[in-house]
Design an enzyme around this catalytic site. Sequence first.
Site, PDB file in Angstrom:
ATOM      1  N   GLY A 141      75.051  45.289  51.742  1.00 28.59           N
ATOM      2  CA  GLY A 141      76.373  44.672  51.835  1.00 28.59           C
ATOM      3  C   GLY A 141      76.813  44.489  53.188  1.00 28.59           C
ATOM      4  O   GLY A 141      76.093  44.075  54.111  1.00 28.59           O
ATOM      5  N   GLY A 142      77.841  45.510  53.418  1.00 28.17           N
ATOM      6  CA  GLY A 142      78.608  45.497  54.602  1.00 28.17           C
ATOM      7  C   GLY A 142      77.616  45.835  55.895  1.00 28.17           C
ATOM      8  O   GLY A 142      77.966  44.760  56.661  1.00 28.17           O
ATOM      9  N   GLU A 197      71.740  49.635  42.032  1.00 32.61           N
ATOM     10  CA  GLU A 197      73.269  49.992  42.802  1.00 32.61           C
ATOM     11  C   GLU A 197      74.358  50.645  42.135  1.00 32.61           C
ATOM     12  O   GLU A 197      74.750  50.069  41.002  1.00 32.61           O
ATOM     13  CB  GLU A 197      73.735  48.452  43.137  1.00 32.61           C
ATOM     14  CG  GLU A 197      72.675  47.849  43.853  1.00 32.61           C
ATOM     15  CD  GLU A 197      73.474  46.521  44.761  1.00 32.61           C
ATOM     16  OE1 GLU A 197      73.109  46.583  46.126  1.00 32.61           O
ATOM     17  OE2 GLU A 197      74.345  45.749  43.981  1.00 32.61           O
ATOM     18  N   HIS A 221      74.488  41.291  39.675  1.00 31.73           N
ATOM     19  CA  HIS A 221      75.372  42.218  40.673  1.00 31.73           C
ATOM     20  C   HIS A 221      76.752  42.677  39.833  1.00 31.73           C
ATOM     21  O   HIS A 221      77.116  42.058  39.180  1.00 31.73           O
ATOM     22  CB  HIS A 221      75.680  41.476  41.867  1.00 31.73           C
ATOM     23  CG  HIS A 221      76.193  42.079  42.854  1.00 31.73           C
ATOM     24  ND1 HIS A 221      77.322  42.832  42.954  1.00 31.73           N
ATOM     25  CD2 HIS A 221      75.498  42.960  44.088  1.00 31.73           C
ATOM     26  CE1 HIS A 221      77.510  43.649  44.168  1.00 31.73           C
ATOM     27  NE2 HIS A 221      76.339  43.716  44.630  1.00 31.73           N
ATOM     28  N   GLY A 230      80.324  49.671  48.688  1.00 27.57           N
ATOM     29  CA  GLY A 230      81.359  49.254  49.546  1.00 27.57           C
ATOM     30  C   GLY A 230      82.467  50.360  49.855  1.00 27.57           C
ATOM     31  O   GLY A 230      83.516  50.225  50.324  1.00 27.57           O
ATOM     32  N   ASN A 247      72.966  40.963  51.237  1.00 27.79           N
ATOM     33  CA  ASN A 247      73.641  40.270  50.337  1.00 27.79           C
ATOM     34  C   ASN A 247      75.145  39.955  51.177  1.00 27.79           C
ATOM     35  O   ASN A 247      75.843  41.006  51.073  1.00 27.79           O
ATOM     36  CB  ASN A 247      73.963  41.371  49.104  1.00 27.79           C
ATOM     37  CG  ASN A 247      75.013  40.379  48.265  1.00 27.79           C
ATOM     38  OD1 ASN A 247      75.338  39.199  48.462  1.00 27.79           O
ATOM     39  ND2 ASN A 247      75.328  41.121  47.202  1.00 27.79           N
ATOM     40  N   TRP A 248      75.440  38.972  51.549  1.00 28.58           N
ATOM     41  CA  TRP A 248      76.407  38.387  52.438  1.00 28.58           C
ATOM     42  C   TRP A 248      77.632  38.403  51.792  1.00 28.58           C
ATOM     43  O   TRP A 248      78.621  38.142  52.027  1.00 28.58           O
ATOM     44  CB  TRP A 248      76.106  37.205  53.275  1.00 28.58           C
ATOM     45  CG  TRP A 248      74.885  37.639  54.307  1.00 28.58           C
ATOM     46  CD1 TRP A 248      74.403  38.676  54.598  1.00 28.58           C
ATOM     47  CD2 TRP A 248      74.526  36.860  55.370  1.00 28.58           C
ATOM     48  NE1 TRP A 248      73.367  38.681  55.525  1.00 28.58           N
ATOM     49  CE2 TRP A 248      73.318  37.394  55.954  1.00 28.58           C
ATOM     50  CE3 TRP A 248      74.876  35.344  55.743  1.00 28.58           C
ATOM     51  CZ2 TRP A 248      72.745  36.878  57.209  1.00 28.58           C
ATOM     52  CZ3 TRP A 248      73.960  34.733  56.660  1.00 28.58           C
ATOM     53  CH2 TRP A 248      73.133  35.214  57.198  1.00 28.58           C
ATOM     54  N   LYS A 249      77.476  38.262  50.351  1.00 27.72           N
ATOM     55  CA  LYS A 249      78.731  38.254  49.622  1.00 27.72           C
ATOM     56  C   LYS A 249      79.697  37.116  50.003  1.00 27.72           C
ATOM     57  O   LYS A 249      79.127  36.121  50.436  1.00 27.72           O
ATOM     58  CB  LYS A 249      79.522  39.499  49.289  1.00 27.72           C
ATOM     59  CG  LYS A 249      78.580  40.617  48.891  1.00 27.72           C
ATOM     60  CD  LYS A 249      79.119  41.916  48.604  1.00 27.72           C
ATOM     61  CE  LYS A 249      78.172  43.030  48.287  1.00 27.72           C
ATOM     62  NZ  LYS A 249      78.868  44.409  47.964  1.00 27.72           N
ATOM     63  N   GLU A 304      79.320  43.104  40.800  1.00 25.64           N
ATOM     64  CA  GLU A 304      80.746  42.324  41.032  1.00 25.64           C
ATOM     65  C   GLU A 304      80.763  41.208  40.207  1.00 25.64           C
ATOM     66  O   GLU A 304      81.618  40.575  39.486  1.00 25.64           O
ATOM     67  CB  GLU A 304      80.793  42.021  42.426  1.00 25.64           C
ATOM     68  CG  GLU A 304      81.309  42.980  43.409  1.00 25.64           C
ATOM     69  CD  GLU A 304      80.535  42.975  44.636  1.00 25.64           C
ATOM     70  OE1 GLU A 304      80.145  41.816  45.073  1.00 25.64           O
ATOM     71  OE2 GLU A 304      80.377  44.071  45.516  1.00 25.64           O
ATOM     72  N   SER A 315      76.507  51.238  50.096  1.00 25.26           N
ATOM     73  CA  SER A 315      76.593  51.747  51.408  1.00 25.26           C
ATOM     74  C   SER A 315      75.328  52.178  52.147  1.00 25.26           C
ATOM     75  O   SER A 315      75.384  53.511  52.714  1.00 25.26           O
ATOM     76  CB  SER A 315      77.733  52.894  51.188  1.00 25.26           C
ATOM     77  OG  SER A 315      78.902  52.568  50.731  1.00 25.26           O
TER      78      SER A 315
END
Length: 248
Positions: free
Chosen positions: A233-234, A166, A94, A172, A9-11, A96, A212
Amino acid sequence: MGRYIIAGNWKLNKTPSEAGELAKALTEQTVGAGCEVVIAPSHVALARVAEVIRGSRIKLAAQNVSQHSEGAYTGETSVSMLKDLGVEYVILGHSERRQYYGETNQIINAKIKAVLAGGLKPILCIGELLEEREEGKAATVCRTQLEQSLAGISAADMAEIVIAYEPVWAIGTGKTASPEDANEIHVICREKLASLYSEELAGRVVIQYGGSVKPDNVRALMAKSDINGALVGGASLDAASFASLLRF
Ligand code: 13P
């Protein structure tokens, strides 16, 4: 369970040019057998990435979609627009989106239905906040999110849905849930799906862990009985680190 799906997920990262380069680098990586690879760039990078990954094993996801099929909804993107670009999966619910854009289980339910009606596959995200975990409510929160987000969805449609657990406190933050704690919630989700549908169907649903996930913890997480992949993510923003996740 032999099937794993690892999704990046490149957000809100990577311009279309940068996204094209990252996707190109990923097409040059080897992927473990039995592992499906999905990447979710921003909407504006989807067309570019679709072109780059054509003919590869990588599948395309969007990070959000409108629940409406067309009309006066300024700034929105419909399922048929995504489908036209070659998108196969849509990440929905998600944390967010829940936290910053007010998405409720009811809105997420409407979006899941729109995605299924358009022939795409939802990746439904659920997970508890830190306070909820500390109060011992993690399981209840996840059960409620599943029940409300999946209201009115048939067993045939459920077979197309991927769940991503999640825990919000792990996103993150570098604080991963322990493989044991993560797996415990995965088992609870499967039990909930068995009660809503059937044990047989619940056993087949892919349940990813997210929060993470990194090259150094992916193997222990994926070794757990009920974890069938990761939503990353990251660590998905760099070709070498994402590729090492794909070879767990
Ligand atoms: P991180 O891997 O950066 O914690 O993000 C997880 C996530 O939110 C994926 O959807």
